[in-house]
Design an enzyme around this catalytic site. Structure first.
Site, PDB file in Angstrom:
ATOM      1  N   HIS A 307       0.852  -1.184   0.000  1.00 59.66           N
ATOM      2  CA  HIS A 307       0.000   0.000   0.000  1.00 59.66           C
ATOM      3  C   HIS A 307       0.884   1.228   0.000  1.00 59.66           C
ATOM      4  O   HIS A 307       1.933   1.226   0.630  1.00 59.66           O
ATOM      5  CB  HIS A 307      -0.918   0.008   1.235  1.00 59.66           C
ATOM      6  CG  HIS A 307      -2.075   0.916   1.071  1.00 59.66           C
ATOM      7  ND1 HIS A 307      -2.001   2.268   1.305  1.00 59.66           N
ATOM      8  CD2 HIS A 307      -3.344   0.671   0.652  1.00 59.66           C
ATOM      9  CE1 HIS A 307      -3.175   2.811   1.049  1.00 59.66           C
ATOM     10  NE2 HIS A 307      -4.006   1.878   0.651  1.00 59.66           N
ATOM     11  N   ASP A 364      -8.077  -4.941  -0.360  1.00 60.72           N
ATOM     12  CA  ASP A 364      -8.560  -5.613  -1.570  1.00 60.72           C
ATOM     13  C   ASP A 364      -8.282  -7.101  -1.579  1.00 60.72           C
ATOM     14  O   ASP A 364      -8.922  -7.851  -2.314  1.00 60.72           O
ATOM     15  CB  ASP A 364      -7.919  -4.974  -2.807  1.00 60.72           C
ATOM     16  CG  ASP A 364      -8.481  -3.600  -3.047  1.00 60.72           C
ATOM     17  OD1 ASP A 364      -9.692  -3.434  -2.845  1.00 60.72           O
ATOM     18  OD2 ASP A 364      -7.719  -2.691  -3.403  1.00 60.72           O
TER      19      ASP A 364
HETATM   20  N1  ACO Z   1       4.387  -7.572  -4.963  1.00 58.78           N
HETATM   21  C1  ACO Z   1       5.740  -7.614  -5.031  1.00 58.78           C
HETATM   22  N2  ACO Z   1       6.541  -6.563  -4.780  1.00 58.78           N
HETATM   23  C2  ACO Z   1       5.965  -5.409  -4.432  1.00 58.78           C
HETATM   24  C3  ACO Z   1       4.562  -5.282  -4.345  1.00 58.78           C
HETATM   25  C4  ACO Z   1       3.769  -6.419  -4.618  1.00 58.78           C
HETATM   26  N3  ACO Z   1       2.440  -6.361  -4.537  1.00 58.78           N
HETATM   27  N4  ACO Z   1       4.244  -4.023  -3.977  1.00 58.78           N
HETATM   28  C5  ACO Z   1       5.406  -3.366  -3.845  1.00 58.78           C
HETATM   29  N5  ACO Z   1       6.453  -4.196  -4.113  1.00 58.78           N
HETATM   30  C6  ACO Z   1       7.883  -3.874  -4.001  1.00 58.78           C
HETATM   31  C7  ACO Z   1       8.352  -3.009  -5.170  1.00 58.78           C
HETATM   32  O1  ACO Z   1       8.808  -3.798  -6.236  1.00 58.78           O
HETATM   33  C8  ACO Z   1       9.429  -2.195  -4.507  1.00 58.78           C
HETATM   34  O2  ACO Z   1      10.558  -3.024  -4.371  1.00 58.78           O
HETATM   35  P1  ACO Z   1      12.080  -2.368  -4.455  1.00 58.78           P
HETATM   36  O3  ACO Z   1      12.120  -1.355  -3.347  1.00 58.78           O
HETATM   37  O4  ACO Z   1      12.984  -3.526  -4.285  1.00 58.78           O
HETATM   38  O5  ACO Z   1      12.155  -1.731  -5.823  1.00 58.78           O
HETATM   39  C9  ACO Z   1       8.894  -1.935  -3.104  1.00 58.78           C
HETATM   40  O6  ACO Z   1       8.043  -3.059  -2.837  1.00 58.78           O
HETATM   41  C10 ACO Z   1       8.114  -0.640  -2.952  1.00 58.78           C
HETATM   42  O7  ACO Z   1       7.048  -0.639  -3.910  1.00 58.78           O
HETATM   43  P2  ACO Z   1       6.527   0.646  -4.676  1.00 58.78           P
HETATM   44  O8  ACO Z   1       5.909   0.215  -5.963  1.00 58.78           O
HETATM   45  O9  ACO Z   1       7.587   1.699  -4.718  1.00 58.78           O
HETATM   46  O10 ACO Z   1       5.408   1.133  -3.672  1.00 58.78           O
HETATM   47  P3  ACO Z   1       4.240   2.139  -4.027  1.00 58.78           P
HETATM   48  O11 ACO Z   1       3.883   2.795  -2.748  1.00 58.78           O
HETATM   49  O12 ACO Z   1       4.597   3.005  -5.177  1.00 58.78           O
HETATM   50  O13 ACO Z   1       3.074   1.164  -4.525  1.00 58.78           O
HETATM   51  C11 ACO Z   1       1.147  -0.234  -4.573  1.00 58.78           C
HETATM   52  C12 ACO Z   1       1.974   0.768  -3.761  1.00 58.78           C
HETATM   53  C13 ACO Z   1       0.781   0.381  -5.963  1.00 58.78           C
HETATM   54  C14 ACO Z   1      -0.156  -0.491  -3.837  1.00 58.78           C
HETATM   55  C15 ACO Z   1       1.981  -1.533  -4.760  1.00 58.78           C
HETATM   56  O14 ACO Z   1       2.286  -2.081  -3.495  1.00 58.78           O
HETATM   57  C16 ACO Z   1       1.270  -2.570  -5.642  1.00 58.78           C
HETATM   58  O15 ACO Z   1       1.385  -2.513  -6.866  1.00 58.78           O
HETATM   59  N6  ACO Z   1       0.489  -3.512  -5.012  1.00 58.78           N
HETATM   60  C17 ACO Z   1      -0.278  -4.479  -5.760  1.00 58.78           C
HETATM   61  C18 ACO Z   1      -1.571  -3.831  -6.259  1.00 58.78           C
HETATM   62  C19 ACO Z   1      -2.578  -3.589  -5.153  1.00 58.78           C
HETATM   63  O16 ACO Z   1      -2.856  -4.464  -4.340  1.00 58.78           O
HETATM   64  N7  ACO Z   1      -3.171  -2.373  -5.179  1.00 58.78           N
HETATM   65  C20 ACO Z   1      -4.240  -2.015  -4.218  1.00 58.78           C
HETATM   66  C21 ACO Z   1      -3.790  -0.956  -3.310  1.00 58.78           C
HETATM   67  S1  ACO Z   1      -5.035  -0.637  -2.125  1.00 58.78           S
HETATM   68  C22 ACO Z   1      -6.112   0.368  -2.886  1.00 58.78           C
HETATM   69  O17 ACO Z   1      -5.881   1.057  -3.820  1.00 58.78           O
HETATM   70  C23 ACO Z   1      -7.452   0.329  -2.351  1.00 58.78           C
END
Ligand code: ACO
Length: 429
Positions: A307, A364
């Protein structure tokens, strides 16, 4: 601590006001920085940028706190109805019984949608995505209720538009579902309360599958409450920025629905179930998929994990996990996809990659599982999220308009060509 921050740029120092919120959140006000120094700030994805001051929702991602108008989400989910929460978000206080009765009464007077709108439902291909239908249908309400186009409306007119939108949304959402099945639509029954009425219009003719069981009504209320607002996320910021140009409420909410659709935001609940099915069809080896999620050369991400702001736990996920267990037990659901979900959750929570990055199941992850157990098709999940988020979007739009916020217009750092000489089309390579 000083209520100004100093920024040194070359030889010059600029004093910038520090703003403190009621929960002691601190911000440096840079709104005049460009005028005095020529500099703007750059923050891709607005990860560290406050776009507004708001009195609606507070969340602390580190501590896992979420409150609407000062009330803890745990209390609201346990003790109130979705309609009470909608009132709270939009008008600022919990309603008295008389206020709630009046709110419900006003809403029930507007639950019908114009009969001509039925032609729109007929016009969509039966397999078209419900979110595409929803944003078109909600925007088209502005054509039926042109008083919403007034850019300087009275308080009463704004309120009427809010009531109409709240009232018609469940009808529109349930009709999208009915049409997808090729079933006749069911008209609202206004002696039913808001959530029950929605479930009646959705499952009314499928009583053999699901009755309007109080456990289901309670789970649905909880899910909608948990989704009702979440401060300045992608869709809410969209609603505010669209509304800031004095676009009408229907158009602004329609834009929010489009923003919600993406799998990185509200579309994640659909993506979670699709992912679980993919893993199941692949043999159910959760370790293999965890490894894929960790592999930087593989675009796969574990949907429903992580998140932008919750880096400890998502308080909504905690509540919803319990509701999920209750509803599965009550409905006696036995679904192999749910077993995969449990395994995945277990493995990810004990894996160092996920621990280091503070990646936990988000709301979610569990909401999709509940919607599936209630009998909703996967493509409807994000629509249900929109139904829950509607009061939050409305409250944020209303706050932005009442505070007379300026049109939203970010700046940029241009990194393209400087100047190029025009070349005639015959001489281009
Ligand atoms: N699976 C694997 N790796 C992940 C995931 C995931 N779901 N989410 C984040 N990471 C990793 C990234 O690759 C990154 O790794 P690094 O630091 O080695 O490069 C690190 O964790 C940080 O991730 P970011 O993408 O920079 O985090 P951000 O805050 O931008 O993204 C997000 C948040 C979009 C929710 C992300 O975690 C994601 O894509 N999750 C899956 C989709 C999801 O469940 N979305 C619903 C969110 S809740 C809502 O909107 C109601």
């Amino acid at each position: 601590m000083s209520d100004t921050a100093s920024l040194k740029l070359g030889e010059k120092t600029y004093d910038l006001p520090v703003i403190t919120g009621t929960e002691n959140e601190k911000a440096i006000d840079i709104s005049k920085l460009r005028d005095s120094s020529g500099y703007i700030t750059l923050d891709n994805g607005y990860k560290n940028t406050g776009a507004t001051k708001s009195a609606i929702t507070f969340l602390d991602g580190e501590k896992g706190i979420l409150k609407y108008r000062g009330y803890r989400i745990e209390d609201l989910a346990e003790k109130s109805s979705f309609l009470e929460v909608a009132y709270l978000l939009i008008y600022g206080d919990l309603p008295t019984q008389a206020q709630l009765d009046d709110f419900q009464f006003q809403i029930t007077r507007h639950t019908l949608v114009h009969e001509d709108m039925k032609k729109f439902f007929d016009g969509f291909p039966s397999k078209s995505h419900p979110m595409g239908q929803l944003c078109s249908l909600i925007c088209s309400l502005s054509a039926f209720y042109p008083e919403s186009l007034d850019t300087n409306p009275s308080k009463e007119d704004v309120n009427l538009t809010i009531i109409k939108l709240l009232a018609k949304m469940p009808t529109v959402v349930s009709w999208i579902y009915k049409k997808s099945l090729g079933h006749p639509v069911i008209y609202p029954q206004n002696n039913l309360e808001y959530v029950t009425n929605y479930l009646y219009m959705t499952f009314g003719q499928r009583t053999e599958h699901i009755e309007i069981d109080p456990v289901v009504v309670s789970a649905m209320n909880k899910l909608l409450i948990l989704h009702a607002d979440h401060e300045q996320n992608c869709s809410t910021s969209t609603v505010r920025i669209v509304g800031s140009s004095e676009s009408n409420l229907y158009a602004s909410i329609s834009a929010g629905i489009s923003a919600l659709w993406g799998p990185l935001h509200g579309g994640a609940n659909q993506a979670v179930i699709e992912m679980l099915e993919q893993i199941k069809n692949d043999g159910g080896d959760t370790e293999k998929w965890i490894a894929k999620a960790k592999d930087k050369n593989d675009p796969f991400r574990l949907m429903g994990f992580g998140h932008r702001v919750y880096k400890n736990f998502d308080p909504r996920a905690k509540i919803i996990k319990k509701a999920c267990d209750d509803i599965l037990a009550k409905l006696g659901v036995n679904d192999p996809v749910l077993d995969i979900a449990k395994k995945l959750e277990e493995v990810a929570l004990s894996d160092q990659y996920f621990i280091d990055r503070k990646l936990y199941p988000n709301v979610d992850f569990y909401s999709g599982i509940i919607y599936r157990a209630l009998g909703f098709p996967t493509e409807m999940f994000t629509v249900l999220f929109a139904l829950g988020r509607l009061p939050g979007w409305i409250a944020q739009w209303k706050e932005m308009r009442e505070n007379k916020e300026p049109i939203g217009r970010p700046r940029q750092i241009y990194v393209g060509h400087t100047v190029r000489e025009f070349v005639d089309i015959n001489n281009r390579k």
